[in-house]
Motif scaffolding. Structure first.
Motif, PDB file in Angstrom:
ATOM      1  N   CYS A   8       0.839  -1.212   0.000  1.00  0.00           N
ATOM      2  CA  CYS A   8       0.000   0.000   0.000  1.00  0.00           C
ATOM      3  C   CYS A   8       0.872   1.258   0.000  1.00  0.00           C
ATOM      4  CB  CYS A   8      -0.910   0.009   1.216  1.00  0.00           C
ATOM      5  SG  CYS A   8      -1.982   1.459   1.262  1.00  0.00           S
ATOM      6  N   PRO A   9       0.777   2.086  -1.051  1.00  0.00           N
ATOM      7  CA  PRO A   9       1.690   3.227  -1.149  1.00  0.00           C
ATOM      8  C   PRO A   9       1.370   4.359  -0.186  1.00  0.00           C
ATOM      9  CG  PRO A   9       0.155   3.244  -2.970  1.00  0.00           C
ATOM     10  CD  PRO A   9      -0.114   1.985  -2.213  1.00  0.00           C
ATOM     11  N   VAL A  10       0.246   4.326   0.480  1.00  0.00           N
ATOM     12  CA  VAL A  10      -0.026   5.410   1.424  1.00  0.00           C
ATOM     13  C   VAL A  10       0.112   4.952   2.873  1.00  0.00           C
ATOM     14  CG1 VAL A  10      -1.543   6.585  -0.191  1.00  0.00           C
ATOM     15  CG2 VAL A  10      -2.533   5.094   1.514  1.00  0.00           C
ATOM     16  N   CYS A  11       0.331   3.661   3.092  1.00  0.00           N
ATOM     17  CA  CYS A  11       0.468   3.166   4.462  1.00  0.00           C
ATOM     18  C   CYS A  11       1.914   3.319   4.900  1.00  0.00           C
ATOM     19  CB  CYS A  11       0.054   1.710   4.558  1.00  0.00           C
ATOM     20  SG  CYS A  11       0.448   0.988   6.152  1.00  0.00           S
ATOM     21  N   ALA A  12       2.115   4.063   5.984  1.00  0.00           N
ATOM     22  CA  ALA A  12       3.483   4.344   6.432  1.00  0.00           C
ATOM     23  C   ALA A  12       3.793   3.689   7.765  1.00  0.00           C
ATOM     24  CB  ALA A  12       3.686   5.853   6.533  1.00  0.00           C
ATOM     25  N   CYS A  13       2.933   2.789   8.226  1.00  0.00           N
ATOM     26  CA  CYS A  13       3.093   2.284   9.599  1.00  0.00           C
ATOM     27  C   CYS A  13       4.146   1.185   9.724  1.00  0.00           C
ATOM     28  CB  CYS A  13       1.782   1.738  10.116  1.00  0.00           C
ATOM     29  SG  CYS A  13       0.436   2.899  10.013  1.00  0.00           S
ATOM     30  N   ASP A  14       4.510   0.557   8.622  1.00  0.00           N
ATOM     31  CA  ASP A  14       5.458  -0.549   8.679  1.00  0.00           C
ATOM     32  C   ASP A  14       4.948  -1.625   9.651  1.00  0.00           C
ATOM     33  OD1 ASP A  14       7.636  -1.819   7.757  1.00  0.00           O
ATOM     34  OD2 ASP A  14       9.114  -0.719   8.928  1.00  0.00           O
ATOM     35  N   GLU A  15       5.835  -2.117  10.550  1.00  0.00           N
ATOM     36  CA  GLU A  15       5.413  -3.195  11.440  1.00  0.00           C
ATOM     37  C   GLU A  15       4.643  -2.680  12.656  1.00  0.00           C
ATOM     38  OE1 GLU A  15       6.015  -6.707  10.930  1.00  0.00           O
ATOM     39  OE2 GLU A  15       6.319  -5.807   8.956  1.00  0.00           O
ATOM     40  N   ASP A  16       4.890  -1.417  13.020  1.00  0.00           N
ATOM     41  CA  ASP A  16       4.234  -0.884  14.213  1.00  0.00           C
ATOM     42  C   ASP A  16       2.898  -0.278  13.837  1.00  0.00           C
ATOM     43  OD1 ASP A  16       6.599  -1.486  15.599  1.00  0.00           O
ATOM     44  OD2 ASP A  16       7.489   0.351  14.833  1.00  0.00           O
ATOM     45  N   ALA A  17       1.962  -1.143  13.555  1.00  0.00           N
ATOM     46  CA  ALA A  17       0.699  -0.643  13.030  1.00  0.00           C
ATOM     47  C   ALA A  17      -0.457  -1.151  13.874  1.00  0.00           C
ATOM     48  CB  ALA A  17       0.539  -1.113  11.581  1.00  0.00           C
ATOM     49  N   LYS A  18      -1.451  -0.301  14.023  1.00  0.00           N
ATOM     50  CA  LYS A  18      -2.628  -0.720  14.787  1.00  0.00           C
ATOM     51  C   LYS A  18      -3.317  -1.896  14.133  1.00  0.00           C
ATOM     52  CE  LYS A  18      -4.008   3.182  17.492  1.00  0.00           C
ATOM     53  NZ  LYS A  18      -4.603   4.503  17.447  1.00  0.00           N
ATOM     54  N   CYS A  19      -3.371  -1.895  12.799  1.00  0.00           N
ATOM     55  CA  CYS A  19      -4.102  -2.975  12.138  1.00  0.00           C
ATOM     56  C   CYS A  19      -3.426  -4.320  12.398  1.00  0.00           C
ATOM     57  CB  CYS A  19      -4.270  -2.708  10.642  1.00  0.00           C
ATOM     58  SG  CYS A  19      -2.733  -2.533   9.748  1.00  0.00           S
ATOM     59  N   LEU A  20      -2.137  -4.311  12.684  1.00  0.00           N
ATOM     60  CA  LEU A  20      -1.446  -5.563  13.002  1.00  0.00           C
ATOM     61  C   LEU A  20      -1.509  -5.849  14.499  1.00  0.00           C
ATOM     62  CD1 LEU A  20       1.800  -5.219  10.832  1.00  0.00           C
ATOM     63  CD2 LEU A  20      -0.312  -6.397  10.249  1.00  0.00           C
ATOM     64  N   ASP A  21      -1.305  -4.799  15.319  1.00  0.00           N
ATOM     65  CA  ASP A  21      -1.229  -4.998  16.764  1.00  0.00           C
ATOM     66  C   ASP A  21      -2.561  -5.392  17.386  1.00  0.00           C
ATOM     67  OD1 ASP A  21       1.370  -4.460  16.717  1.00  0.00           O
ATOM     68  OD2 ASP A  21       1.281  -2.477  17.640  1.00  0.00           O
ATOM     69  N   LEU A  22      -3.623  -4.714  16.971  1.00  0.00           N
ATOM     70  CA  LEU A  22      -4.915  -4.967  17.611  1.00  0.00           C
ATOM     71  C   LEU A  22      -5.601  -6.200  17.043  1.00  0.00           C
ATOM     72  CD1 LEU A  22      -6.196  -1.306  17.887  1.00  0.00           C
ATOM     73  CD2 LEU A  22      -5.209  -2.719  19.673  1.00  0.00           C
ATOM     74  N   HIS A  23      -5.193  -6.572  15.842  1.00  0.00           N
ATOM     75  CA  HIS A  23      -5.780  -7.762  15.225  1.00  0.00           C
ATOM     76  C   HIS A  23      -5.186  -9.009  15.866  1.00  0.00           C
ATOM     77  CE1 HIS A  23      -6.687 -10.840  12.320  1.00  0.00           C
ATOM     78  NE2 HIS A  23      -5.412 -11.048  12.161  1.00  0.00           N
TER      79      HIS A  23
END
Lengths: 523, 412, 142
Positions: free
Chosen positions: B310-325
């Motif tokens: 995703c060219p607009v996603c800048a969260c890399d590994e520290d992302a809410k979509c990964l952490d909260l999921h």
């Protein structure tokens, strides 16, 4: 920045991808960072990758295996000389050669076989020997036959036999969905419902009563049966499926867990008396009749996944030679270690399940050179020509868009394997559950990707579990989480290589297939 | 990382330009302007690196990051098999270098969104925008050649889109070059041709870049590029090439400007029609929507590919979509997917990368578009167009669009 | 269609300084509040990540209430502006997902507005009773 065209070693589909190698300001000079990019021209996967494929840069960032003799760093030539000398001290039938064909090229395979032949070894293993040795010659093509995915998309009736494509082979799922969109009937024969609903009909079977498969003749008639065969598949199940396919005039398509499984099955010309399956080799090491082991690009404690038991067994060896790109848990036991290049740097070919002969994008042939020094000292071109000759390809250099693997149609009446007639269903005690391993690329790499097992709401209540609790499955010390899912009451599903019995005779492990009777407790 | 401090927009200026070097002019598309511009910028050390796309085969281009002018020369020529978005690649490989990048509008928008998130210092990046009618998936183009054109795909040497036709040049009998063309409209009605995201994309001119280059508005038969200078940075890199004598320019005529605008409008109208056609929801009722999203998103195997590209996603590994999921949650639609939808509602540029890498074919372009277009209209905000406009989700006080004013009084 | 005995489950996020105190006041004043509401106290409505709201729906809440101090009264200067900003996003998301927009509510309630809190719970309970159980309740599929 360098762009390397490569394929994923995670399963027999061998998805195409690019690996990008570049330096970054954070890294010390000379070190390179690896990152992946999707190669959309790849016909098997259109650039798409499963979770394991996405994990590849990390997979390749593991610690490399140094070249050592008795723990002392040395040159490659010296290590090879030492390996040869030590093997020569053993009798030929005391030496085993094991290569699980996930990161092994066709060229290396042939080289490995000739190395084994040079030693006179009668114990060669590529992961599928129990089936090759037990299944009659005329039915063996069912093991080796591949199927291009466009044929799956065009199928009118598909039976998924104990195969949840989303888990086992994720890149297969979209092909079956496409077939469904084109009007195909998809029937799931499984121990539990497929949570993501790929089939329009599901038939549940009892994991302890494989004989009931035979009652499904009418359901299966005239279909394309898709299932898998792995070192852990039970012979009973495979022979039943072979018969079912033959009796219902169905086509059988068996996927395999290692990238070059098809290459290994087609190229290994060893006779039955030279083949030995993985579990028997381990048994023989334990009873002392095998004293030397050569491991090629194989992490035994991942493939057999009982790491502690593997270590204990291998520690009885007089000679353990490991040739690998990366350090494995058994490296510390090895007497001689030989560093080869990682899969993405290899030059050579692999044969995919679809029957495509893929030329890997790497340039190194070091692994092959090591093997050739054990035996016949041939150059890459010579071995490569031999691979193509063995596949009946002459001098042609096929592209990835061609299907070249030979396919033998129609399995003729397979006689039931005499000593493997299904027994009566086993009784299950109150405290017992049936654990079913849903194998997947992480499983075969020995990685616990999920950290939980799936169980039914009934089991949840029976075990008195609450959110955040952990489970102990079987008598092993490992804890695991859980997830409530629509599985039958007494079934536990694990996608992780969860060890449930610490020490089981190897032979028994082979017999039980992907199903285990276990006691489950709240941790 | 440097915070963006200067980014001058300017009154647009229009030119026709071409490479002075005859070899570059002959080889490159439309007079080799972009090639000459980058080559001279590298030679004068105006930029450190160029991120260009190298033709691997007629079906596929591969990005190359290089400081070698020869490699840039080799990359010349237009190609439709470039389904990459270069933003993430630029971030990963050269976040701190002065780079010249020929960009499709979606590449430029992705880079600008990453700059807004302080991932890329836009002062260092020269966006050489290219007009874009859309790209074709490499494998789909191969299938087209074989199935509709009846050709051996390996004999095709060149593809081009001219006057509404997709023309394939191939090696015919006796080695002579032959060509065959089919109408794109007809191909696309059969579900072939450009990627779905491209068919429905209305951003055809790279007006958010530093320069906008293309052949729309160039008089027929002339080997020239129409260039619109949009920023001070664009003017600077153009001037650099002019000073070196690498390019020749002339003012664009009123007619050229008008023709270009007309082509843009026609393509936008077509895209708007496609947008409706590609939306598979029929009655758009709440129950149909919920059933559709559930059915599609429950297939997710959480490989993370859509986020990675995703060219607009800048969260890399520290992302809410990964952490909260948590995969242990048995939700029909996972929190990963819901959070990605939420976080992209103001920022999705509809480039379609996510769908293209999805191993289980979830129609993510459509799903993200359905959510984000509603939100972006509600906010009267267009992502990736102007680096000074921060993403509304991150703002404290929302700038309301006219029809969102009602929310002000709510709950008071 | 809807079971007459069915009681909705409503999740209410309340901020420590205003709406939680408001809910408390409603209790002290012995106002009748339907037993449908489950209150989660947070320090500020700005702490309510939209993910929490989505989790509420995924876990089976029939409605989610986001409450906080009135605009301008925030204990942390301007954090409730952020709440309102995110609520705008959630509102569009929830609606497009196919949930009735009434199931998500943003309300500003001050510490002294006990009656307003009680009215809000009653009102939302009535609305949700008409709408029926949240279609998001089917957490797993068989």
């Amino acid at each position: 920045m360098r762009t390397i065209t490569t394929n994923c070693p995670g399963c027999c589909i061998a998805c195409g991808l690019y690996l990008l190698e570049f330096s970054t300001p954070e890294l010390p000079a000379g070190e390179l960072k690896l990152s992946l990019a999707h190669r959309k021209l790849a016909p098997m996967n259109e650039g798409k990758l499963c979770k394991f494929g996405m994990h590849l840069p990390a997979f390749y960032a593991r610690e490399p295996l140094p070249t050592l003799v008795d723990g002392q760093e040395t040159t490659q030539d010296e290590a090879i000389r030492e390996a040869k000398a030590r093997l020569e001290r053993l009798k030929p039938d005391e030496i085993a050669f094991v290569a699980i064909p996930s990161a092994v090229t066709n060229e290396e395979l042939l080289s490995f076989v000739s190395g084994a032949t040079a030693c006179g070894s009668t114990n060669r293993c590529f992961g599928f020997e129990q089936f090759l040795n037990a299944i009659p010659e005329d039915a063996r093509s069912a093991l080796t036959n591949g199927l291009p995915f466009f044929e799956i998309e065009a199928a009118s009736k598909i039976v998924l036999f104990l195969l949840d494509p989303y888990v086992h082979y994720p890149l297969l799922a979209r092909r079956i969905l496409k077939a469904r969109q084109r009007g195909a009937q998809v029937i799931d024969i499984a121990f539990a419902h497929n949570r993501r609903g790929i089939a329009n009909e599901t038939v549940l079977i009892d994991p302890l009563d494989p004989g009931s498969i035979q009652k499904l003749r009418d359901t299966v008639a005239n279909s394309l049966i898709i299932s898998e065969v792995t070192p852990y598949t039970s012979l009973v199940v495979i022979s039943l499926v072979l018969r079912l396919a033959a009796e219902t005039a169905s086509q059988l398509f068996l996927l395999k867990p290692f990238a070059n499984s098809t290459g290994a099955l087609l190229l290994d010309s060893s006779g039955a008396e030279q083949r030995r399956d993985l579990f028997e080799i381990l048994d023989r090491i334990e009873n002392g009749s095998i004293k030397g082991l050569y491991l090629l690009e194989t992490d035994l404690s991942a493939v057999v996944f009982h790491a502690a038991a593997v270590k204990q067994t291998l520690s009885q060896l007089d000679v353990l030679i490991e040739q690998n790109a990366f350090r494995t848990p058994q490296s510390e036991l090895a007497h001689v270690t030989l560093q080869s290049e990682p899969f993405y740097r290899k030059r050579g070919t692999i044969l995919t399940i679809e029957g495509r002969l893929l030329e890997l994008g790497g340039e190194s042939t070091n692994g092959l050179r090591i093997l050739e020094q054990l035996g016949s000292n041939r150059a890459f071109a010579e071995v490569h020509a031999e691979v193509k000759h063995a596949l009946g390809l002459g001098t042609a250099e096929p592209t990835e868009f061609e299907i070249v693997a030979p396919r033998v149609e129609a399995v003729v009446n397979v006689a039931p394997l005499p000593h493997r007639e299904p027994e009566k269903p086993e009784a299950l005690g109150d405290e017992h559950y049936v654990l079913w391993y849903k194998t997947n690329p992480f499983f075969w790499a020995g990685i616990r990707d999920k950290g939980f097992v799936e169980l039914s709401p009934t089991a949840l209540q029976a075990l008195g579990l609450f959110v955040g609790d952990a489970l102990i499955v079987g008598d092993a010390a490992e804890k695991t989480g859980f997830k409530v899912a629509a599985v039958p009451e007494k079934l536990i599903v694990s996608e992780d290589p969860l060890v449930v019995h610490e020490h089981v005779p190897w032979r028994e492990l082979r017999e039980s297939g992907t199903v285990r009777k276990v006691i489950v407790k709240r941790a | 990382m440097e915070v963006i401090d200067s980014y001058g927009m300017m009154e647009p200026r229009y030119y026709l330009a071409w490479a002075t070097d005859e070899a570059i002019r002959a080889r490159g598309a439309n007079g080799g302007f972009v090639t000459a511009l980058l080559v001279s910028a590298l030679e004068t050390q105006f930029i450190d690196l160029a991120l260009v796309v190298k033709k691997k085969s007629v079906y596929e281009g591969v990005p190359v990051l290089t400081n070698d002018p020869e490699q840039v020369k080799e990359s010349a020529g237009s190609l439709h098999g470039v389904p990459w978005n270069l933003a993430k690649l630029l971030l990963e490989c050269a976040p701190d270098k002065r780079v010249g990048v020929p960009t499709k509008p979606c590449d430029a928008r992705g880079i600008i969104e990453l700059a807004k998130r302080r991932q890329i210092a836009l002062d260092n990046v020269f966006l050489i925008g290219l007009n874009c009618g859309g790209t074709v998936h490499p494998l789909r183009m191969r299938e087209l050649a074989a199935e509709l054109y009846g050709l051996d795909p390996d004999t095709v040497q060149k593809e081009e889109i001219t006057a509404g036709k997709l023309i394939l040049r191939y090696e015919g009998e006796g080695g002579a070059t032959q060509e065959k063309g089919l109408k794109i409209d007809e191909l696309e009605q059969e579900g072939r041709g450009r990627r779905d995201a491209c068919k429905s994309c209305t951003t055809k001119l790279p007006v958010m870049a530093d320069l906008a280059c293309g052949n729309w508005g160039v008089p027929k038969g002339e080997q020239k590029t129409f260039v619109e200078v949009l920023t001070d940075k664009g003017a600077a890199i153009l001037e650099n090439a002019l000073n070196k004598g690498a390019i020749t320019v002339e003012d664009a005529t009123e007619q050229s400007i008008a023709v270009r605008a007309k082509i843009e409008r026609a393509m936008q109208a077509l895209a708007a029609r496609w947008k409706d056609e590609l939306d598979v929801l029929t009655d758009n009722s709440p129950s149909e929507r919920l059933a559709f999203y559930t059915e599609q998103l429950q297939r997710c195997i959480h490989c993370g590919a859509c986020k990675a590209v995703c060219p607009v996603c800048a969260c890399d590994e520290d992302a809410k979509c990964l952490d909260l999921h948590d995969e242990q949650d048995a939700y029909a639609i996972s929190l990963y997917n819901l959070l990605r939808i939420l976080h992209l509602m103001d920022s999705c540029i509809h480039c379609g990368q996510c769908e293209e890498v999805c191993p289980v074919d979830i129609p993510l372009t459509l799903i993200q578009r359905r959510f984000s277009e509603r939100m972006q209209a509600h906010l009267d905000y267009e992502p990736g167009m102007d680096v000074t406009e921060t993403p509304p989700y991150q703002e404290t006080k929302l700038r309301w669009s006219a029809d969102a004013k009602t929310s002000e009084s709510e709950g008071a | 269609m809807v079971d007459a005995d069915w009681e909705p489950k409503i999740l209410a996020f309340c901020c420590n300084w205003c709406s939680y105190a408001g809910a408390d006041a409603a209790g002290l004043e012995r106002r009748q509040i339907p037993a449908t509401v489950r209150v989660i106290r947070v320090m500020c409505s700005g702490r309510i990540d939209p993910a929490f709201v989505l989790m509420g729906f995924l876990e089976g809440a029939d409605a989610v209430l986001v409450t906080g101090c009135h605009i301008g009264d925030c204990h942390y200067v301007d954090a409730n502006y952020k709440t309102r900003n995110r609520y705008e996003f959630l509102k569009v998301l929830v609606k497009e997902l196919g949930l009735d927009p009434e199931r998500l509510q943003l309300r500003w309630i001050s510490a002294s507005e006990g009656p307003i809190f009680a009215d809000m719970v009653r009102e939302v309970t009535e609305k949700v009773k008409k709408l029926g159980p949240s279609p998001f309740r089917s957490v797993w599929k068989s």
